[in-house]
Design a protein around this motif. Structure first.
Motif, mmCIF file in Angstrom:
data_model
loop_
_atom_site.group_PDB
_atom_site.id
_atom_site.type_symbol
_atom_site.label_atom_id
_atom_site.label_comp_id
_atom_site.label_asym_id
_atom_site.label_seq_id
_atom_site.Cartn_x
_atom_site.Cartn_y
_atom_site.Cartn_z
ATOM 1 N N ARG A 1 19.243 -43.457 16.918
ATOM 2 C CA ARG A 1 19.680 -42.163 17.012
ATOM 3 C C ARG A 1 20.681 -41.686 16.098
ATOM 4 O O ARG A 1 21.858 -41.105 16.295
ATOM 5 C CB ARG A 1 20.274 -41.935 18.475
ATOM 6 C CG ARG A 1 19.240 -42.042 19.742
ATOM 7 C CD ARG A 1 17.983 -41.096 19.662
ATOM 8 N NE ARG A 1 16.852 -41.514 20.525
ATOM 9 C CZ ARG A 1 16.871 -41.367 21.737
ATOM 10 N NH1 ARG A 1 17.911 -40.985 22.556
ATOM 11 N NH2 ARG A 1 15.865 -41.826 22.602
ATOM 12 N N CYS A 2 20.095 -42.014 14.817
ATOM 13 C CA CYS A 2 21.158 -41.407 13.699
ATOM 14 C C CYS A 2 20.625 -40.135 13.203
ATOM 15 O O CYS A 2 19.571 -39.626 13.571
ATOM 16 C CB CYS A 2 21.066 -42.527 12.490
ATOM 17 S SG CYS A 2 21.506 -44.041 13.000
ATOM 18 N N PHE A 3 21.454 -39.542 12.270
ATOM 19 C CA PHE A 3 20.994 -38.184 11.728
ATOM 20 C C PHE A 3 19.968 -38.764 10.530
ATOM 21 O O PHE A 3 20.616 -38.933 9.728
ATOM 22 C CB PHE A 3 22.091 -37.176 11.262
ATOM 23 C CG PHE A 3 22.910 -36.931 12.383
ATOM 24 C CD1 PHE A 3 22.543 -36.702 13.674
ATOM 25 C CD2 PHE A 3 24.434 -37.063 12.348
ATOM 26 C CE1 PHE A 3 23.335 -36.136 14.514
ATOM 27 C CE2 PHE A 3 25.100 -36.576 13.147
ATOM 28 C CZ PHE A 3 24.820 -36.250 14.293
ATOM 29 N N ARG A 4 18.762 -38.480 10.973
ATOM 30 C CA ARG A 4 17.969 -39.278 9.798
ATOM 31 C C ARG A 4 17.786 -38.625 8.544
ATOM 32 O O ARG A 4 17.567 -39.124 7.366
ATOM 33 C CB ARG A 4 16.579 -39.372 10.346
ATOM 34 C CG ARG A 4 16.309 -40.271 11.671
ATOM 35 C CD ARG A 4 15.024 -40.122 12.420
ATOM 36 N NE ARG A 4 14.034 -40.612 11.624
ATOM 37 C CZ ARG A 4 13.439 -41.769 11.383
ATOM 38 N NH1 ARG A 4 13.793 -42.562 12.124
ATOM 39 N NH2 ARG A 4 12.499 -42.136 10.668
ATOM 40 N N ASN A 5 18.168 -37.395 8.387
ATOM 41 C CA ASN A 5 18.298 -36.634 7.212
ATOM 42 C C ASN A 5 19.425 -36.740 6.267
ATOM 43 O O ASN A 5 19.567 -36.154 5.330
ATOM 44 C CB ASN A 5 17.786 -35.031 7.311
ATOM 45 C CG ASN A 5 18.464 -34.447 8.306
ATOM 46 O OD1 ASN A 5 19.307 -35.024 9.134
ATOM 47 N ND2 ASN A 5 18.586 -33.269 8.184
ATOM 48 N N LEU A 6 20.459 -37.307 6.754
ATOM 49 C CA LEU A 6 21.769 -37.550 6.031
ATOM 50 C C LEU A 6 21.844 -39.080 5.730
ATOM 51 O O LEU A 6 21.123 -39.874 6.373
ATOM 52 C CB LEU A 6 22.879 -37.521 6.977
ATOM 53 C CG LEU A 6 22.930 -36.068 7.652
ATOM 54 C CD1 LEU A 6 24.151 -35.858 8.485
ATOM 55 C CD2 LEU A 6 22.709 -34.725 6.860
ATOM 56 N N THR A 7 22.498 -39.340 4.691
ATOM 57 C CA THR A 7 22.999 -40.765 4.351
ATOM 58 C C THR A 7 23.867 -41.562 5.196
ATOM 59 O O THR A 7 24.269 -40.685 6.299
ATOM 60 C CB THR A 7 23.764 -41.129 2.875
ATOM 61 O OG1 THR A 7 24.733 -40.198 2.957
ATOM 62 C CG2 THR A 7 22.670 -40.134 1.813
ATOM 63 N N GLY B 1 19.606 -43.334 2.440
ATOM 64 C CA GLY B 1 19.287 -42.268 3.692
ATOM 65 C C GLY B 1 19.295 -43.324 5.123
ATOM 66 O O GLY B 1 18.684 -44.344 4.979
ATOM 67 N N GLU C 1 17.199 -43.011 7.417
ATOM 68 C CA GLU C 1 16.056 -43.573 7.727
ATOM 69 C C GLU C 1 15.545 -44.678 7.063
ATOM 70 O O GLU C 1 14.625 -45.243 7.622
ATOM 71 C CB GLU C 1 14.936 -42.163 7.555
ATOM 72 C CG GLU C 1 14.725 -41.719 6.324
ATOM 73 C CD GLU C 1 13.972 -40.735 6.071
ATOM 74 O OE1 GLU C 1 13.368 -40.219 7.099
ATOM 75 O OE2 GLU C 1 13.854 -40.245 4.958
ATOM 76 N N GLU D 1 27.331 -39.951 5.158
ATOM 77 C CA GLU D 1 27.251 -38.665 5.562
ATOM 78 C C GLU D 1 27.104 -38.633 7.002
ATOM 79 O O GLU D 1 27.943 -37.685 8.004
ATOM 80 C CB GLU D 1 26.271 -37.603 5.162
ATOM 81 C CG GLU D 1 26.392 -37.339 3.604
ATOM 82 C CD GLU D 1 25.083 -36.774 2.901
ATOM 83 O OE1 GLU D 1 25.071 -36.093 1.799
ATOM 84 O OE2 GLU D 1 23.829 -36.908 3.346
#
Lengths: 229, 339
Positions: free
Chosen positions: A88-94, A127, A129, A97
């Motif tokens: 559950r990471c923020f996939r659109n961030l590195t 990234g 993802e 980030e």
């Protein structure tokens, strides 16, 4: 005063009851293992603690404060850091980030997280993802740590990962316990890996807390009855 | 990232060089065009904070543009006629000082954004679009039926407002004022995108629950972003009023909200220089195609379709690629698919 205390919590998904009078408490500095087979209510209990699911009856308190009316972000602000099940990471961030977005002032800094998980340091500008499952898991733990929690909740932190990566993550969790004395609620099914770090255990069976006690007091009969497959 | 930085620098320098070249060639009309680009880009930078970073599809940004415009128009009209704006327990005079006008425009637009945002951000998706549209239309019809300030006919600013120490009547000077403000807004936008606030905003667009799980309430983030966004667009409105020396209810029209959104999309949503590229392209098309046919909007429509269908990073995405945008990590933009 316990850091976290659940008394007779019941919770529902629509009409179907998922938790029946679940009670548990967690003292400062201890590592509690929340155990049970699949579908017994472990993740539901976590959701109630993190206020992602409203309970219907019972009381729950964090550092003596009643949490019943807290929205989920408030629970996190109060010091409950969740590393959720799955990736559950923020996939659109590195990677960097992801960590910065969650950061709150405290003992845990980007450097300390980088020291705990050198792989994250190496993949700083990649990234989220594009990371492997294990790396995403490390990122999720690092992100939870950077919120500077007083209670870290790890929900199935190593599920579905390669043995080498599992070892790496468990070693990091052991370091957390040893070095920082962080209170940890860990949800898992693997006795072998929990044994070196867990102080106490709570076992859930069909939405009920059926056994609690010192982790080393878990005897073979109890294990077979509630955890065996 | 590197290519995008090079392209952005080139765009910035190009926008600065063009009016200087026009000034050398004594073509004031070209300077005015460049000024329009700078002002519309500024409005777009404002919208881009809400739309690009926050994923908030606002069809009400003309409201802020209009408020900025009317702040300039109303203050200037009182100064021109030597009548106080308010004369009661104390007196508020009109002014033609740009610094005061800008401050009023930013604060007024920001406050309206705070109130309208507080209400509209309780909804999402198509409801959010409709509510922002409704707020915009409320202001539009209000100004039409507000005889004190010209109603449908609008308000004229006879002499362009002044800026301490500068001759704002000189087109190049006025361009440089607008360009400087645009540059500052871009800097601000860049700082926001890379800050914890901007990153959380970006993350919230993808998954609200995960953001809550780290202790951040998406509603507050979005409200702050909406206020900053509205304030910047309001400032652009004040400059636009000074460029045309005229304000009218059309500044509040929803077509204008749409146009700002169109060129942000053309340039590249969530790209730092997207609004600049989009505004430049928009004005260029208006000039070139508008000279060929009165129906140039058809071609703009075709272009927009192509961009939306095939080049979702807009002009900047096309030129600089889809790579992780500076600090914003724009891989999956515009709503971004979830797991």
């Amino acid at each position: 005063m316990s850091l976290l205390r659940l008394d007779q919590i019941s919770a529902f998904y629509g009409p179907s009851q998922a938790l029946f009078d679940v009670s548990l408490k967690l003292e400062k500095g201890e590592v509690l293992a929340l155990m049970g087979r699949n579908g017994m209510g472990k993740t539901t209990t976590i959701k109630v603690i993190c206020r992602m699911l409203k309970h219907r009856s019972g009381t729950l308190a964090f550092e003596g404060q009643d949490m019943a009316r807290w929205p989920s972000f408030r629970a996190a602000r109060a010091g409950i850091g969740l590393c959720p099940e799955g990736r559950r990471c923020f996939r659109n961030l590195t990677v960097h980030e992801n960590l910065v977005a969650a950061m709150r002032p405290g003992d845990w800094t980007l450097e300390r997280v980088g020291d705990l998980f050198p792989r994250l340091q190496e993949r700083r500008d990649q990234g989220a993802e594009s990371l492997s499952g294990g790396e995403q898991q490390m990122l999720a733990i690092g992100r939870a740590l950077l919120t500077n929690p007083r209670l870290l909740i790890l929900d199935e932190a190593t599920e579905g990962l390669a043995p080498v990566i599992r070892q790496e993550i468990w070693a990091a969790i052991a370091r957390l316990k040893g070095e920082s004395g962080l209170t940890i609620l860990v949800v898992d099914k693997t006795l072998k890996e929990l044994a070196p770090i867990a102080d106490r255990a709570v076992i859930l069976e069909r939405g009920r807390s059926v056994w609690q006690g010192r982790f080393d007091a878990l005897d073979a009969a109890t294990r077979d009855r509630y955890l065996g497959v | 990232m590197r290519r995008e930085a090079i392209f952005n620098t080139a765009l910035w320098l190009g926008l600065l060089a063009y009016p200087v070249w026009a000034w050398l060639g004594d073509e004031p009309y070209q300077i005015t065009l460049a000024t329009r680009v700078a002002i519309l880009a500024l409005a777009g930078v404002g919208l881009n904070i809400a739309l690009g970073l926050g994923g908030l599809v606002s069809l009400g940004h003309a409201m802020f543009f209009g408020i900025g415009g009317y702040a300039a128009g109303i203050l200037a009209s009182h100064a021109q006629s030597y009548t106080p704006l308010y004369d009661g327990a104390f007196t508020i005079e009109g002014t033609q000082n740009m610094l005061v006008i800008w401050l009023v425009a930013v604060v007024a637009a920001g406050l309206v954004a705070l109130v309208t945002g507080a209400l509209s951000l309780r909804t999402s998706g198509v409801y959010f679009i409709m509510i922002t549209l409704a707020f915009g239309q409320m202001f539009y019809y209000f100004t039409i039926s507000w005889p004190a300030y010209g109603g449908e006919d609008g308000l004229s600013i006879y002499v362009r407002n002044w800026f301490p120490g500068l001759n704002t009547l000189d087109p190049l000077t006025f361009f440089l004022i607008c360009f400087s403000i645009l540059s500052l807004a871009l800097l601000l936008s860049w700082r926001i995108a890379g800050s914890a606030f901007g990153l959380a905003l970006n993350a919230a667009r993808q998954n609200e629950d995960r953001v809550r799980a780290v202790g951040i309430e998406p509603y507050r983030l979005r409200l702050v972003a909406f206020v900053i966004s509205g304030a910047i667009t309001g400032l652009a409105g004040a400059l636009y009023a000074d460029l045309n020396r005229f304000v009218s209810p059309t500044m509040f029209s929803w077509q204008l909200s749409g146009e700002i959104m169109v060129f942000v999309i053309l340039g590249g949503v969530a790209r730092l220089f997207g609004p600049v590229a989009g505004a430049a392209l928009f004005i260029l098309l208006e000039e070139v195609l508008g000279g060929v046919s009165d129906y140039w909007h058809i071609w703009l429509g075709v272009l927009l379709l192509i961009v939306v269908l095939f080049a979702r990073g807009g002009l900047i995405g096309l030129i600089a690629g889809q790579g992780t945008g500076q600090a914003t990590g724009q891989r999956k933009r515009a709503g971004g698919a979830d797991d």
